[in-house]
Design a protein around this motif. Structure first.
Motif, PDB file in Angstrom:
ATOM      1  N   GLY A   1       1.162   4.091  -3.008  1.00 45.68           N
ATOM      2  CA  GLY A   1       0.718   5.489  -2.917  1.00 45.68           C
ATOM      3  C   GLY A   1       1.748   6.425  -3.539  1.00 45.68           C
ATOM      4  N   TRP A   2       3.033   6.157  -3.235  1.00 42.97           N
ATOM      5  CA  TRP A   2       4.092   7.020  -3.784  1.00 42.97           C
ATOM      6  C   TRP A   2       4.098   6.976  -5.312  1.00 42.97           C
ATOM      7  CZ3 TRP A   2       8.320   4.439  -0.294  1.00 42.97           C
ATOM      8  CH2 TRP A   2       8.093   4.807   1.043  1.00 42.97           C
TER       9      TRP A   2
ATOM     10  N   GLU B   1      -9.620   0.556   4.227  1.00 43.05           N
ATOM     11  CA  GLU B   1      -8.242   0.117   4.063  1.00 43.05           C
ATOM     12  C   GLU B   1      -7.907  -1.145   4.872  1.00 43.05           C
ATOM     13  OE1 GLU B   1      -4.237   2.356   4.800  1.00 43.05           O
ATOM     14  OE2 GLU B   1      -5.532   3.499   3.471  1.00 43.05           O
TER      15      GLU B   1
ATOM     16  N   SER C   1      -7.605  10.309  -8.401  1.00 47.06           N
ATOM     17  CA  SER C   1      -7.060   8.958  -8.565  1.00 47.06           C
ATOM     18  C   SER C   1      -8.096   8.026  -9.183  1.00 47.06           C
ATOM     19  CB  SER C   1      -6.599   8.406  -7.219  1.00 47.06           C
ATOM     20  OG  SER C   1      -7.680   7.824  -6.556  1.00 47.06           O
TER      21      SER C   1
ATOM     22  N   GLU D   1       1.725   6.159  -7.305  1.00 48.02           N
ATOM     23  CA  GLU D   1       0.507   6.783  -7.824  1.00 48.02           C
ATOM     24  C   GLU D   1       0.657   8.306  -7.840  1.00 48.02           C
ATOM     25  OE1 GLU D   1      -2.913   5.776  -5.528  1.00 48.02           O
ATOM     26  OE2 GLU D   1      -4.281   6.121  -7.202  1.00 48.02           O
ATOM     27  N   GLU D   2       1.155   8.842  -6.712  1.00 47.47           N
ATOM     28  CA  GLU D   2       1.341  10.300  -6.636  1.00 47.47           C
ATOM     29  C   GLU D   2       2.376  10.761  -7.652  1.00 47.47           C
ATOM     30  OE1 GLU D   2       2.260  11.440  -2.606  1.00 47.47           O
ATOM     31  OE2 GLU D   2       0.368  10.552  -1.928  1.00 47.47           O
TER      32      GLU D   2
ATOM     33  N   GLU E   1       0.807  -1.224   0.000  1.00 51.62           N
ATOM     34  CA  GLU E   1       0.000   0.000   0.000  1.00 51.62           C
ATOM     35  C   GLU E   1       0.841   1.276   0.000  1.00 51.62           C
ATOM     36  OE1 GLU E   1      -3.173   0.148  -0.274  1.00 51.62           O
ATOM     37  OE2 GLU E   1      -3.795   2.100   0.482  1.00 51.62           O
TER      38      GLU E   1
END
Lengths: 75, 699
Positions: B316-317, B452, B630, B319-320, B312
Motif C-alpha cells: 500500500g505504501w 481482503e 489505483s 502504491e501510494e 499488503e
C-alpha cells in the motif's frame, strides 16, 4: 525376508541386494550395502515410501526398491 | 602471481559451497538438499602471493554417471584443467563420505581432504584423528568448520603446500591378491618406460584393473597396449578367482568398503551416540504417517497467506508513494507528451511492478527456508507416493518448488533426475508452478476481485490449482509422450540445519536487488515502448470531433462519458490498438478485451510486464476518472469477473517467459520438445481459460 516386510524400528542386517547394477551402485554410495545394519524409521501412510536409518544418516526408499533388499533380523 | 585452481568435490550436502564462501568471503548459493549447485561456480581468494580459484562442483555420491549434475563433476575431474582436488567431507558421516574419497584418490591427482562440519561433529561426540588419517592415506586431512571458520586458514595453507610440492601418491591398501595383480601391471609399465602426463602408472593400473572406460581409452591408442593386454587378462583372472565373484563392480565395492572400515576403525571415535536425535525427533512429527501431509499443506498455505497479508501493508505504501510521485511530477511538467510519458508510461509501468516487491521478498524467503533447512527432502519423501501415481518422481518436487520462485533455476534443478524422460516430464510441468513473476498479476487480480481476508486464500488456491493441473498434465504426458520405465527413488534425507540469518538475508537481498534491477531496466524500457505504441500515431480527426461534441454538452456526467469514449477511440487507433484489434479475435472467446490480449502477448517477454502493460493501458485511458486512481480499482471496474478469472487461468498456464524458454531448450537439448512445450502450454491455457470463462458466464 526382504526389507519391505520389516516392521518399524527393528534392526536388520542386509544380506543381499537383488537389483540392477546402477541401482545397486547408487544404494552402495548412499551407504546401503551388504553387511550394513539398518532400521526402518518411518513409513508414509500408504507405505509407498520408507525412511531408512543407516549408521549416522538416513535414506528414503520406495517400497519397490526395498523389496529388492534381503535382510535378516539382528540378534 | 601464481594461480592455483582448486576443484571442490564432495557428496551433496557436505557444505562445499559454504566452505567456498567461508574461504573466499564470496556468496555462492547454498541449500540443504542434493542438487543446489548444478553448475560449477567459482570463487577467488589470494594467499601468500598466490591466487586460489575455487571451483565449486555439483555434489556427487560416487564417480558414476548417475544423474546429469553428477556428470558435470565427473567430466570436469577427468578432463578439466585444475591443480588439485579439495575433497570436502562431512565429519558427521565419515564412513559414507570416504567411499567417494577413495574413488577420488584413485584418480591419482594432488588432493587435500577437508573434514568439514567439525563443530557439529564435536557436538555429536564424534572425534576424528586427522593427523593419523593424514599419515595412513598419505593425503593432508584438515578439520574445518565453515560455520565457525575454524581452521579455514590451515586448509588454505595445506592447499598451498600441496600445490607447491611434487605429488605424493595416496596410500590405498587393497587386499593382497589385488595388490599383487596391480603390482604386476605397474612393473610391466615401468619396464616399458611408459609415462603418461595425466596419471602415474599405479593410477593407470588401478584404472585398468577396475575397467574404467576413460583409462582404457587413454591406453588403447598406445602401441604397447598389445603387449599389455595379456598381462591385464591374467591379473583380472586372478582377482576374480580370489574374490570369488565375476563382477568387477562388486570387487571394487568390497575393496573400498574394507579399506574404509579399516580406516574408520583407526581414526574415528564416537563417544556418545546421541546420533542425530534431534533430526529423528523432528522427523517423527514432520513426516509422521498421518500428520506429515496435512502439516506440509498447512506450511504451504501459511507461506502464501503470509505472502499476501504481510506484503499488503508495504505494498500500500509503495502504491501510494508512486501515486504521489506521479501527481507531483505531473503537476510540474508543462509539455503534455513528456508528462504522459513520465506519468502514464514510466511511473505507471515501473511502479506497478515495484509495488509487488514485498510479496516477492516474502515468497523468496519462504523458498529459501525450505531449501536450507532440509525440509525439501522431507516433502519429496511425503509426496513421492502421490507423485508416483501421476507418473512423476518424488525428486521432481525439488525443481517444481524452485519453479514457484523462477522457472530458470527450476529447469536446471531438474538435472538431479537421472532418467531423461522423468527429467523432460518434470520440465514440461514446471511451467504450471506459477513463478514469482506471475505473483504480481495474481496479487493484482485477487486484490481487485476478492475481499481482503479472502485474497490470501485465493492466492493459495491459484497456486494449488496450478500444481494440480500440472499433475494432471503430467499423467497425460506420461501415458502419451513420455512412456517409459520408472526411475528408482533413492534419496538421502539430510540432517535438519538452521540456516544462518546472514545467508537468508543474502538470498532475499539478492533476489530483491534483481527484481528492482529488472524493474529499473527491462520493465522501464518495456513500459516506455508500450506507452509509445499505445499513444502514437495521434489521430487529430477523432480528437477534434469529440472536442467539439463535448463542448456542446451541458452536464458534467455526459461530458465525462464522452471523454472516456474519446480516449478509447484514440487508443484503438494507435499502433498497439491496431495490434490488439488484430489479435482480439483469438482471445475474444475467453472474454479478453484488446488490452488484456495485448498484456498477454507482452507477458511473453517477462510476466511482470503484464502488470506494467495493464498499468500503462488503463491509466492512459482513464485520465479523467479521478476516483478510481489505483490500478486495482480500475481493473475491478473495467473487467468482468468471468474474464478476470479466465485471464488468471491463462496466465497461470501459458508459456513462461522467453528467457525460461531458452533455458528449457538448452536443458532439453531439443528444439522439437521446445516447440512441443510452446504448443502444449498455449493450447492448454486457451482451452482451460475458455472453459473457465464459459462456465462462469453461465452461472
Amino acid at each position: 525376508m526382504n526389507l519391505s516386510h520389516v516392521p518399524k524400528d527393528t534392526k536388520v542386517k542386509i544380506v543381499a541386494i537383488q537389483a540392477q547394477a546402477v541401482l545397486k551402485k547408487r544404494l552402495a554410495s548412499l551407504g546401503v550395502s551388504v553387511g550394513k545394519e539398518v532400521k526402518v524409521l518411518e513409513t508414509t501412510i500408504q507405505k509407498n515410501t520408507i525412511k531408512l536409518g543407516i549408521g549416522l544418516g538416513s535414506v528414503a526408499l520406495r517400497l519397490d526398491e526395498a523389496k529388492s533388499i534381503d535382510v535378516e533380523v539382528c540378534v | 602471481m601464481k594461480k592455483i585452481i582448486v576443484a571442490l568435490v564432495g557428496q551433496p550436502n557436505v557444505g562445499k559451497s559454504y566452505l567456498a564462501n567461508a574461504m573466499s568471503g564470496s556468496n555462492l548459493k547454498i541449500g540443504n538438499f542434493a542438487g543446489v549447485t548444478v553448475e560449477k561456480a567459482t570463487a577467488k581468494l589470494s594467499a601468500n602471493e598466490s591466487e586460489i580459484e575455487l571451483i565449486d562442483l555439483p555434489g556427487l555420491y560416487s564417480l558414476e554417471d548417475f544423474s546429469a549434475d553428477e556428470k558435470v563433476t565427473k567430466d570436469f575431474l577427468l578432463k578439466g584443467e585444475y591443480d588439485l582436488i579439495v575433497n570436502v567431507v562431512d565429519s558427521t558421516n565419515l564412513d559414507r563420505n570416504l567411499m567417494l574419497s577413495i574413488q577420488l584418490m584413485e584418480l591419482g591427482k594432488k588432493m587435500v581432504i577437508a573434514l568439514n562440519m567439525d563443530d557439529e561433529a564435536i557436538k555429536e561426540g564424534i572425534m576424528i584423528d586427522a593427523e593419523a588419517m593424514s599419515k595412513i592415506i598419505g593425503i593432508p586431512c584438515v578439520k574445518v568448520s565453515s560455520k565457525t571458520k575454524s581452521n579455514v586458514e590451515t586448509l588454505v595453507q595445506s592447499i598451498l603446500h600441496v600445490s607447491e610440492h611434487p605429488q605424493q601418491n595416496a596410500k590405498i591398501v587393497y587386499t593382497d591378491h589385488v595388490e599383487e595383480a596391480l603390482q604386476k601391471i605397474v612393473t610391466f609399465l615401468d619396464d616399458k618406460h611408459f609415462k603418461s602426463p595425466r596419471m602415474d602408472n599405479r593410477a593407470i593400473a588401478i584404472g585398468l584393473l577396475w575397467q574404467k572406460k576413460e583409462v582404457y581409452a587413454l591406453m588403447h591408442d598406445e602401441p604397447l597396449y598389445v603387449e599389455l593386454h595379456p598381462h591385464l587378462n591374467q591379473a583380472l583372472g586372478s582377482v576374480y578367482m580370489y574374490c570369488e565373484c565375476d563382477e568387477i563392480e562388486e570387487v571394487i565395492h568390497t575393496q573400498h568398503s574394507a579399506f574404509v572400515s579399516g580406516l574408520c576403525a583407526e581414526v574415528l571415535h564416537v563417544k556418545h551416540s546421541k546420533i542425530h536425535n534431534l533430526t529423528q525427533a523432528i522427523d517423527k512429527v514432520l513426516i509422521h504417517k498421518l500428520l506429515g501431509l496435512p502439516l506440509f499443506i498447512f506450511l504451504m498455505w501459511g507461506l502464501f497467506q503470509l505472502t499476501f497479508s504481510l506484503g499488503e501493508v508495504p505494498m500500500g505504501w509503495i502504491e501510494e508513494g508512486f501515486g504521489w510521485l506521479g501527481e507531483t511530477i505531473g503537476a510540474t511538467i508543462e509539455n503534455e507528451g513528456m508528462k504522459s510519458l513520465l506519468v502514464d508510461g514510466i511511473i505507471a509501468g515501473v511502479g506497478g511492478v515495484l509495488m509487488f516487491l514485498p510479496n516477492i521478498m516474502i515468497l523468496f524467503l519462504g523458498i529459501a527456508l525450505l531449501e536450507t533447512t532440509g525440509y525439501m527432502a522431507r516433502a519429496a519423501f511425503l509426496l513421492d507416493g502421490f507423485f508416483h501415481k501421476f507418473g512423476l518422481h518424488g525428486k521432481s518436487f525439488i525443481p517444481l518448488v524452485s519453479g514457484f520462485g523462477c522457472s530458470v533455476p527450476a529447469y536446471m534443478a531438474a538435472r538431479t533426475l537421472k532418467n531423461k524422460k522423468d527429467r523432460l516430464l518434470t520440465m514440461f510441468i514446471i511451467g504450471f508452478m506459477s513463478c514469482g513473476a506471475r505473483l504480481p498479476v495474481y496479487v493484482l487480480f485477487a486484490g481487485a476481485f476478492f475481499e481482503e481476508d479472502m485474497a490470501g486464500n485465493v492466492l493459495f488456491g491459484i497456486y494449488i490449482s496450478g500444481a494440480l493441473l500440472g499433475l494432471m498434465a503430467a499423467k497425460v504426458l506420461r501415458v502419451t509422450a513420455f512412456k517409459g520405465e520408472d526411475e528408482p527413488f533413492v534419496m538421502e534425507m539430510p540432517k535438519y540445519r538452521l540456516p544462518s540469518l546472514k545467508l537468508l538475508w543474502y538470498v532475499v537481498y539478492s533476489k530483491s536487488a534483481m527484481y528492482i534491477k529488472k524493474a529499473g531496466t527491462f520493465i522501464l524500457l518495456a513500459s516506455m515502448l508500450i506507452w509509445f505504441i499505445s499513444t502514437y500515431p495521434k489521430n487529430s480527426i477523432i480528437e477534434e470531433q469529440y472536442t467539439t461534441q463535448i463542448e456542446l454538452l451541458q452536464s458534467d456526467d455526459d461530458k465525462s462519458v464522452l471523454e472516456n469514449e474519446k480516449n478509447e477511440k484514440l487508443m484503438e487507433r494507435t499502433y498497439l490498438g491496431m495490434l490488439g484489434k488484430t489479435i482480439e479475435p483469438i482471445f475474444a472467446p475467453l472474454g479478453f478485451d484488446w488490452k488484456m490480449s495485448v498484456a498477454t502477448l507482452s507477458g511473453l517477454a517477462a510476466k511482470e510486464v503484464i502488470v506494467s502493460t495493464l498499468g500503462v493501458l488503463y491509466s492512459l485511458g482513464d485520465e479523467v476518472d479521478e476516483e478510481n486512481s489505483s490500478l486495482r480499482e480500475i481493473i475491478a471496474s473495467k473487467i468482468g469477473f468471468p474474464s478476470a478469472m479466465a485471464f488468471i487461468v491463462f496466465v497461470m498456464i501459458y508459456l513462461p517467459c522467453l528467457a525460461a524458454t531458452v533455458v528449457f531448450a538448452r536443458e532439453a537439448q531439443s528444439l522439437k520438445y521446445t516447440a512441443y512445450l510452446v504448443i502444449f502450454t498455449f493450447v492448454t491455457a486457451w482451452v482451460l481459460a475458455f472453459v473457465t470463462y464459459t462456465v462462469l458466464t453461465l452461472l
